[in-house]
Design a protein around this motif. Structure first.
Motif, PDB file in Angstrom:
ATOM      1  N   UNK A  22       0.840  -1.185   0.000  1.00  0.00           N
ATOM      2  CA  UNK A  22       0.000   0.000   0.000  1.00  0.00           C
ATOM      3  C   UNK A  22       0.881   1.243   0.000  1.00  0.00           C
ATOM      4  N   UNK A  23       0.302   2.364  -0.448  1.00  0.00           N
ATOM      5  CA  UNK A  23       1.015   3.637  -0.505  1.00  0.00           C
ATOM      6  C   UNK A  23       0.070   4.757  -0.068  1.00  0.00           C
ATOM      7  N   UNK A  24       0.632   5.812   0.481  1.00  0.00           N
ATOM      8  CA  UNK A  24      -0.157   6.980   0.872  1.00  0.00           C
ATOM      9  C   UNK A  24      -0.068   8.022  -0.241  1.00  0.00           C
ATOM     10  N   UNK A  25      -0.530   7.641  -1.421  1.00  0.00           N
ATOM     11  CA  UNK A  25      -0.379   8.497  -2.602  1.00  0.00           C
ATOM     12  C   UNK A  25      -1.708   8.607  -3.347  1.00  0.00           C
ATOM     13  N   UNK A  26      -2.729   9.149  -2.665  1.00  0.00           N
ATOM     14  CA  UNK A  26      -4.034   9.274  -3.311  1.00  0.00           C
ATOM     15  C   UNK A  26      -3.989  10.197  -4.535  1.00  0.00           C
ATOM     16  N   UNK A  27      -2.946  11.015  -4.631  1.00  0.00           N
ATOM     17  CA  UNK A  27      -2.791  11.872  -5.813  1.00  0.00           C
ATOM     18  C   UNK A  27      -2.601  11.039  -7.077  1.00  0.00           C
ATOM     19  N   UNK A  28      -2.221   9.766  -6.910  1.00  0.00           N
ATOM     20  CA  UNK A  28      -2.007   8.874  -8.055  1.00  0.00           C
ATOM     21  C   UNK A  28      -3.278   8.114  -8.445  1.00  0.00           C
ATOM     22  N   UNK A  29      -4.394   8.449  -7.814  1.00  0.00           N
ATOM     23  CA  UNK A  29      -5.606   7.649  -8.008  1.00  0.00           C
ATOM     24  C   UNK A  29      -6.073   7.627  -9.460  1.00  0.00           C
ATOM     25  N   UNK A  30      -6.055   8.760 -10.122  1.00  0.00           N
ATOM     26  CA  UNK A  30      -6.512   8.819 -11.515  1.00  0.00           C
ATOM     27  C   UNK A  30      -5.633   7.946 -12.417  1.00  0.00           C
ATOM     28  N   UNK A  31      -4.321   8.025 -12.227  1.00  0.00           N
ATOM     29  CA  UNK A  31      -3.403   7.201 -13.018  1.00  0.00           C
ATOM     30  C   UNK A  31      -3.611   5.720 -12.711  1.00  0.00           C
ATOM     31  N   UNK A  32      -3.869   5.410 -11.449  1.00  0.00           N
ATOM     32  CA  UNK A  32      -4.129   4.024 -11.053  1.00  0.00           C
ATOM     33  C   UNK A  32      -5.372   3.490 -11.760  1.00  0.00           C
ATOM     34  N   UNK A  33      -6.441   4.280 -11.778  1.00  0.00           N
ATOM     35  CA  UNK A  33      -7.688   3.827 -12.396  1.00  0.00           C
ATOM     36  C   UNK A  33      -7.509   3.584 -13.894  1.00  0.00           C
ATOM     37  N   UNK A  34      -6.735   4.444 -14.543  1.00  0.00           N
ATOM     38  CA  UNK A  34      -6.476   4.250 -15.975  1.00  0.00           C
ATOM     39  C   UNK A  34      -5.667   2.970 -16.209  1.00  0.00           C
ATOM     40  N   UNK A  35      -4.657   2.755 -15.377  1.00  0.00           N
ATOM     41  CA  UNK A  35      -3.855   1.541 -15.510  1.00  0.00           C
ATOM     42  C   UNK A  35      -4.694   0.302 -15.220  1.00  0.00           C
ATOM     43  N   UNK A  36      -5.576   0.403 -14.233  1.00  0.00           N
ATOM     44  CA  UNK A  36      -6.446  -0.717 -13.893  1.00  0.00           C
ATOM     45  C   UNK A  36      -7.353  -1.079 -15.073  1.00  0.00           C
ATOM     46  N   UNK A  37      -7.831  -0.064 -15.780  1.00  0.00           N
ATOM     47  CA  UNK A  37      -8.648  -0.319 -16.967  1.00  0.00           C
ATOM     48  C   UNK A  37      -7.870  -1.144 -17.988  1.00  0.00           C
ATOM     49  N   UNK A  38      -6.624  -0.767 -18.237  1.00  0.00           N
ATOM     50  CA  UNK A  38      -5.795  -1.512 -19.187  1.00  0.00           C
ATOM     51  C   UNK A  38      -5.524  -2.926 -18.689  1.00  0.00           C
TER      52      UNK A  38
END
Length: 373
Positions: A22-38
């Motif tokens: 886990x990471x305390x980087x909620x600022x990365x949430x949008x990038x995470x969601x895009x990567x999750x889609x792929x």
């Protein structure tokens, strides 16, 4: 039937005992969601059976995602897989995030099972563990979830904590039994490598864990949970009214599943794969069209060992005719020979079955190793 596990890697901060990624980087949430889609789109053919029976959001802290984020991920799954008509959808959540509005949103989305990370109903213990919620918030989260319409609510509790006073574990269990929960997951505090607890013990800031305390509190767990109407269907998991965690039970039955998100594992029956446990690397790899995972093929010996390890933890135990049909007669004969090396107080052997006794459950991993090839 198959399952999908979604790893949500975000946390406000690390708890004392946690070794999950886990990471305390909620600022990365949008990038995470895009990567999750792929990740989901790239793996829609990973499971030979595209029929999805269970969805599980774990972490990390999935309840840090907004209802819109969760809806986005659900739509990706629904668009790329065939969901069964009665699928189980579990989301792990922290008590302090389960507001009335958030609970109502989750219920409307179709989430039908909540796993709430309570850990203890004692404020001092919660502080020691590094949890952000209070005991009062834990009670409210469960009660409000039921009011919101959730009929399948699970909580997690931790035992074997030497820093708390005598009798606190019993009080935790009694309070849990009085709540309208259908499932309980109870885990001994363990010294996981690279956890904050592990580092503090290495530095001498905290004492080593107490095996005798773990044993005593495990038996207390069995006694009180049975009195509260719970059946132990796996060493750490208890259910009322048959409401087991279908997703986790499928793991123990070696039903294939796809894991998406950083550090998530997948299993298709013949091989395992796991995504890199690093959010930036995960995002970058998928953005470049690269595979963020490693994999291994499972030999028949690997598959036998996994069967033994997982089945021994369940209420059913090992079935020798199943070993013979799945792996061959030589494997079932080997297992039968190895039984003679076990402590008779740790198991019951009746015809086709080997089941651990309550005492034996404390030594499940060691017993499995004796039966390994």
């Amino acid at each position: 039937m198959s399952g999908i596990y979604v790893h949500v890697p975000f946390c406000r901060r690390k708890c004392l005992y946690c070794a999950f990624y886990s990471v305390a980087l909620l600022s990365k949430k949008s990038d995470y969601l895009h990567a999750l889609q792929l990740d989901i789109e790239n793996n829609k053919s990973y499971l030979s059976d595209n029929k999805i029976d269970t969805i599980y959001f774990g972490g990390g802290t999935p309840s840090l995602l907004s209802a819109e984020d969760i809806k986005f991920i659900y739509k990706l799954i629904a668009d790329n897989f065939n969901l069964s008509s009665d699928y189980e959808w579990t989301i792990e959540a922290n008590p302090e995030q389960l507001t009335d509005v958030y609970l109502a949103d989750l219920f409307r989305l179709g989430v039908n099972r909540l796993s709430i990370g309570v850990q203890s109903f004692d404020d001092d213990t919660l502080h020691f563990l590094g949890r952000k919620h209070s005991a009062e918030q834990a009670f409210s989260a469960v009660e409000n979830a039921v009011k919101a319409g959730f009929e399948n609510v699970s909580i997690d509790l931790i035992y074997g904590i030497t820093q708390r006073g005598k009798g606190h574990w019993k009080k935790d269990l009694q309070k849990a039994m009085a709540l309208p929960i259908s499932h309980l997951s109870a885990y001994a505090l363990t010294n996981e490598e690279n956890s904050l607890l592990w580092r503090k013990i290495r530095k001498g800031e905290l004492p080593e864990l107490d095996d005798e305390l773990v044993r005593d509190e495990f038996f207390e767990l069995l006694e009180i949970s049975r009195g509260g109407g719970f059946e132990q269907y796996e060493i750490s998991n208890f259910a009322r009214d048959g409401k087991i965690s279908r997703h986790n039970f499928n793991y123990w039955q070696q039903i294939p599943y796809l894991g998406v998100g950083p550090s998530a594992h997948s299993f298709n029956g013949e091989s395992r794969k796991w995504n890199v446990a690093q959010l930036d690397t995960y995002i970058s790899a998928l953005g470049k069209g690269e595979d963020p995972s490693e994999s291994e093929s499972l030999t028949i010996e690997n598959q036998y060992d996994e069967y033994v390890l997982l089945q021994l933890r369940t209420r059913n135990g090992l079935k020798f005719s199943q070993i013979e049909s799945q792996f061959g007669k030589s494997y079932s004969q080997y297992a039968l020979r190895q039984i003679e090396k076990l402590n008779p107080a740790h198991y019951l052997h009746s015809d086709d079955w080997l089941v651990l006794t309550d005492e034996g459950k404390l030594f499940a991993d060691g017993i499995a190793e004796t039966l390994f090839l």
